[in-house]
Design an enzyme around this catalytic site. Structure first.
Site, mmCIF file in Angstrom:
data_model
loop_
_atom_site.group_PDB
_atom_site.id
_atom_site.type_symbol
_atom_site.label_atom_id
_atom_site.label_comp_id
_atom_site.label_asym_id
_atom_site.label_seq_id
_atom_site.Cartn_x
_atom_site.Cartn_y
_atom_site.Cartn_z
ATOM 1 N N TYR A 1 0.826 -1.217 0.000
ATOM 2 C CA TYR A 1 0.000 0.000 0.000
ATOM 3 C C TYR A 1 0.861 1.269 0.000
ATOM 4 C CZ TYR A 1 -4.343 -2.558 0.201
ATOM 5 O OH TYR A 1 -5.395 -3.365 -0.142
ATOM 6 N N HIS B 1 -15.006 1.464 -1.546
ATOM 7 C CA HIS B 1 -13.942 0.579 -1.055
ATOM 8 C C HIS B 1 -12.923 1.324 -0.207
ATOM 9 C CE1 HIS B 1 -15.015 -2.142 -4.705
ATOM 10 N NE2 HIS B 1 -15.849 -2.312 -3.679
ATOM 11 N N CYS C 1 -6.391 2.300 12.965
ATOM 12 C CA CYS C 1 -5.788 1.257 13.800
ATOM 13 C C CYS C 1 -6.574 -0.040 13.656
ATOM 14 C CB CYS C 1 -5.779 1.702 15.263
ATOM 15 S SG CYS C 1 -5.257 0.417 16.383
ATOM 16 N N ALA D 1 -10.640 6.075 -21.074
ATOM 17 C CA ALA D 1 -11.499 7.082 -20.424
ATOM 18 C C ALA D 1 -10.975 8.499 -20.636
ATOM 19 C CB ALA D 1 -11.571 6.785 -18.930
ATOM 20 N N GLY E 1 -14.479 2.541 -16.705
ATOM 21 C CA GLY E 1 -13.203 1.943 -16.296
ATOM 22 C C GLY E 1 -13.298 0.897 -15.224
HETATM 23 C C1 BV8 Z 1 -18.455 -8.085 0.591
HETATM 24 C C2 BV8 Z 1 -9.910 -2.006 -2.009
HETATM 25 C C3 BV8 Z 1 -20.099 -8.766 2.123
HETATM 26 C C4 BV8 Z 1 -8.621 -2.672 -1.731
HETATM 27 C C5 BV8 Z 1 -11.268 -3.562 -3.290
HETATM 28 C C6 BV8 Z 1 -16.323 -14.966 -0.588
HETATM 29 C C7 BV8 Z 1 -16.254 -14.402 0.684
HETATM 30 C C8 BV8 Z 1 -16.526 -13.059 0.901
HETATM 31 C C9 BV8 Z 1 -16.898 -12.258 -0.146
HETATM 32 C C10 BV8 Z 1 -16.941 -12.826 -1.409
HETATM 33 C C11 BV8 Z 1 -16.680 -14.158 -1.645
HETATM 34 N N1 BV8 Z 1 -16.821 -14.394 -2.988
HETATM 35 C C12 BV8 Z 1 -17.166 -13.239 -3.605
HETATM 36 C C13 BV8 Z 1 -17.254 -12.301 -2.657
HETATM 37 C C14 BV8 Z 1 -17.590 -10.954 -2.845
HETATM 38 C C15 BV8 Z 1 -16.288 -10.180 -3.047
HETATM 39 C C16 BV8 Z 1 -16.038 -10.151 -4.549
HETATM 40 O O1 BV8 Z 1 -16.731 -9.475 -5.249
HETATM 41 N N2 BV8 Z 1 -15.049 -10.930 -5.026
HETATM 42 C C17 BV8 Z 1 -14.832 -10.937 -6.465
HETATM 43 C C18 BV8 Z 1 -13.357 -10.939 -6.772
HETATM 44 C C19 BV8 Z 1 -15.562 -12.130 -7.053
HETATM 45 N N3 BV8 Z 1 -16.567 -8.858 -2.537
HETATM 46 C C20 BV8 Z 1 -16.225 -8.533 -1.288
HETATM 47 O O2 BV8 Z 1 -15.590 -9.244 -0.535
HETATM 48 C C21 BV8 Z 1 -16.749 -7.182 -0.833
HETATM 49 N N4 BV8 Z 1 -17.380 -7.314 0.440
HETATM 50 O O3 BV8 Z 1 -18.913 -8.795 -0.276
HETATM 51 O O4 BV8 Z 1 -18.980 -7.975 1.857
HETATM 52 C C22 BV8 Z 1 -19.576 -10.050 2.660
HETATM 53 C C23 BV8 Z 1 -18.702 -10.003 3.731
HETATM 54 C C24 BV8 Z 1 -18.269 -11.206 4.252
HETATM 55 C C25 BV8 Z 1 -18.686 -12.424 3.699
HETATM 56 C C26 BV8 Z 1 -19.543 -12.428 2.584
HETATM 57 C C27 BV8 Z 1 -19.972 -11.236 2.059
HETATM 58 C C28 BV8 Z 1 -15.605 -6.196 -0.681
HETATM 59 C C29 BV8 Z 1 -14.999 -5.917 -2.034
HETATM 60 C C30 BV8 Z 1 -14.004 -4.772 -1.915
HETATM 61 C C31 BV8 Z 1 -12.610 -5.282 -2.195
HETATM 62 N N5 BV8 Z 1 -11.683 -4.158 -2.209
HETATM 63 N N6 BV8 Z 1 -10.443 -2.519 -3.253
HETATM 64 C C32 BV8 Z 1 -7.531 -2.204 -2.658
HETATM 65 O O5 BV8 Z 1 -7.803 -1.439 -3.597
HETATM 66 O O6 BV8 Z 1 -6.402 -2.649 -2.446
HETATM 67 S S1 BV8 Z 1 -11.865 -4.081 -4.794
HETATM 68 C C33 BV8 Z 1 -10.806 -3.716 -6.065
HETATM 69 O O7 BV8 Z 1 -11.504 -4.139 -7.248
HETATM 70 C C34 BV8 Z 1 -10.524 -2.241 -6.302
HETATM 71 O O8 BV8 Z 1 -11.225 -1.372 -5.458
HETATM 72 C C35 BV8 Z 1 -11.068 -2.027 -7.709
HETATM 73 O O9 BV8 Z 1 -11.486 -0.753 -7.932
HETATM 74 C C36 BV8 Z 1 -12.187 -2.983 -7.666
HETATM 75 C C37 BV8 Z 1 -12.909 -3.286 -8.888
HETATM 76 O O10 BV8 Z 1 -11.976 -3.538 -9.881
HETATM 77 P P1 BV8 Z 1 -11.913 -2.461 -11.088
HETATM 78 O O11 BV8 Z 1 -11.968 -1.101 -10.518
HETATM 79 O O12 BV8 Z 1 -12.939 -2.819 -12.068
HETATM 80 O O13 BV8 Z 1 -10.457 -2.686 -11.593
HETATM 81 P P2 BV8 Z 1 -9.982 -3.845 -12.574
HETATM 82 O O14 BV8 Z 1 -8.496 -3.814 -12.565
HETATM 83 O O15 BV8 Z 1 -10.701 -5.113 -12.249
HETATM 84 O O16 BV8 Z 1 -10.522 -3.397 -14.003
HETATM 85 C C38 BV8 Z 1 -10.054 -2.201 -14.566
HETATM 86 C C39 BV8 Z 1 -10.903 -1.972 -15.796
HETATM 87 O O17 BV8 Z 1 -10.463 -0.754 -16.397
HETATM 88 C C40 BV8 Z 1 -10.771 -3.068 -16.845
HETATM 89 O O18 BV8 Z 1 -12.060 -3.419 -17.312
HETATM 90 C C41 BV8 Z 1 -9.967 -2.406 -17.962
HETATM 91 O O19 BV8 Z 1 -10.361 -2.862 -19.243
HETATM 92 C C42 BV8 Z 1 -10.359 -0.963 -17.781
HETATM 93 N N7 BV8 Z 1 -9.370 0.004 -18.272
HETATM 94 C C43 BV8 Z 1 -8.028 -0.135 -18.384
HETATM 95 N N8 BV8 Z 1 -7.499 1.014 -18.875
HETATM 96 C C44 BV8 Z 1 -8.529 1.878 -19.050
HETATM 97 C C45 BV8 Z 1 -9.714 1.242 -18.663
HETATM 98 N N9 BV8 Z 1 -10.917 1.839 -18.717
HETATM 99 C C46 BV8 Z 1 -10.951 3.104 -19.181
HETATM 100 N N10 BV8 Z 1 -9.849 3.788 -19.566
HETATM 101 C C47 BV8 Z 1 -8.628 3.209 -19.509
HETATM 102 N N11 BV8 Z 1 -7.540 3.903 -19.898
HETATM 103 ZN ZN ZN Z 2 -5.348 1.719 18.327
#
Ligand code: BV8
Ligand code: ZN
Length: 254
Positions: free
Chosen positions: A67, A119, A127, A239, A195
């Protein structure tokens, strides 16, 4: 920009525009997207595996170092024309809601206000034990390219480790922001999805909520996503080029 006149007219009539962004909106600012292959120290890791409470508990220095390297990137980056065009929309539509999955502050630095961060934000550590806010030292951390393991600082109140102020996989989204984002998706009449790979839930469900209620939905992405055949219009491209052209075409010169 070549858009059918009937869609331009629908966009111009929109009373409430929701702009939903993912990591792609920051790509042209030099910030790697979330699913771009990781580099340096983390090249053998999958971002989804690192962005978890388990990874932080197992190896806090590895995660905190990741990070800090990302935070240094963001501090050195500048908002790009997509961020600036989104900020310019604020004065041009009756009501605008910006919802982002990103943990950088580039929307705010471009001039957007009241951005809903689903997010969390990388610039707001807290903390891991008592959850009180922590603070970073001023300036840009001098992180080597490719990064390094770095022990997180300790909380001044309880001595617990600080953690990044982001929502990790398996963690709940911040309730107020998520509730506000749902309310906006249920009430907007135009939805710009910019994006994002639309794979992370529940954030990605906002687009389907808007589609279901009949809002005009526009996706901006250079690559295909699962939403390509569900949105009203796909604008394929970066974008930083597409968003300013779209805003100019529909809502006038930026
Ligand atoms: C939740 C912060 C309820 C951190 C992020 C099993 C157990 C628990 C949960 C799950 C599970 N199975 C599934 C889930 C749900 C899970 C999930 O969705 N998993 C996915 C992978 C299947 N979600 C969660 O856990 C969420 N919480 O569900 O809580 C719960 C709780 C407990 C138990 C059950 C349920 C929390 C999700 C939040 C995770 N944190 N970020 C950090 O950043 O380090 S998510 C992370 O992905 C980033 O924030 C990012 O923004 C986000 C989404 O990805 P994108 O933004 O779309 O980025 P990506 O790289 O994927 O794509 C980029 C795109 O841009 C591409 O399409 C590309 O083509 C395009 N691009 C490239 N260049 C350009 C462009 N577009 C335009 N212009 C350009 N130039
Ligand atoms: Zn503390």
């Amino acid at each position: 920009m070549d858009i059918e006149e009937r869609l331009v007219r629908r966009l111009r009539r929109a009373r409430h525009v929701l702009v939903f962004t993912g990591a792609g909106v920051s790509a042209e600012s030099g910030i790697p997207t979330f699913r771009d292959a990781l580099t340096g120290l983390w090249e053998n890791f999958d971002a989804e595996a690192l962005a978890t409470p388990e990874a932080f508990a197992r190896d806090p220095a590895m995660v905190w170092g990741w990070y800090e390297w990302r935070r240094a990137n963001v501090l050195r980056a500048q908002p790009n024309p997509a961020h600036l065009a989104i900020a310019a929309l604020e004065g041009r539509v009756p009501r605008l809601t910006v919802v982002t999955q990103n943990v950088d502050d580039l929307h705010e630095r471009a001039g957007s206000h009241n951005v809903l961060h689903l997010h969390g934000r990388m610039d707001r550590p807290f903390c891991a034990v008592c959850r009180r806010p922590g603070a970073y030292p001023p300036g840009i951390p001098d992180e080597p390219e490719g990064g390094r393991p770095l022990e997180p600082p300790l909380c001044i109140h309880c001595g617990g480790r600080l953690r990044p102020g982001v929502v990790w996989f398996g963690e709940m989204l911040p309730e107020a922001e998520w509730d506000a984002a749902i309310a906006a998706a249920e009430s907007c009449d135009a939805f710009l999805c910019i994006g994002t790979s639309s794979v992370v839930q529940p954030a990605a469900s906002l687009t389907t909520m808007a589609i279901r209620r009949g809002a005009i939905t526009i996706q901006v992405n250079p690559n295909p996503t699962d939403l390509d055949h569900s949105v009203s219009l796909n604008l394929s491209g970066p974008a930083g080029v597409i968003v300013p052209a779209l805003v100019d075409r529909v809502w006038g010169e930026i």
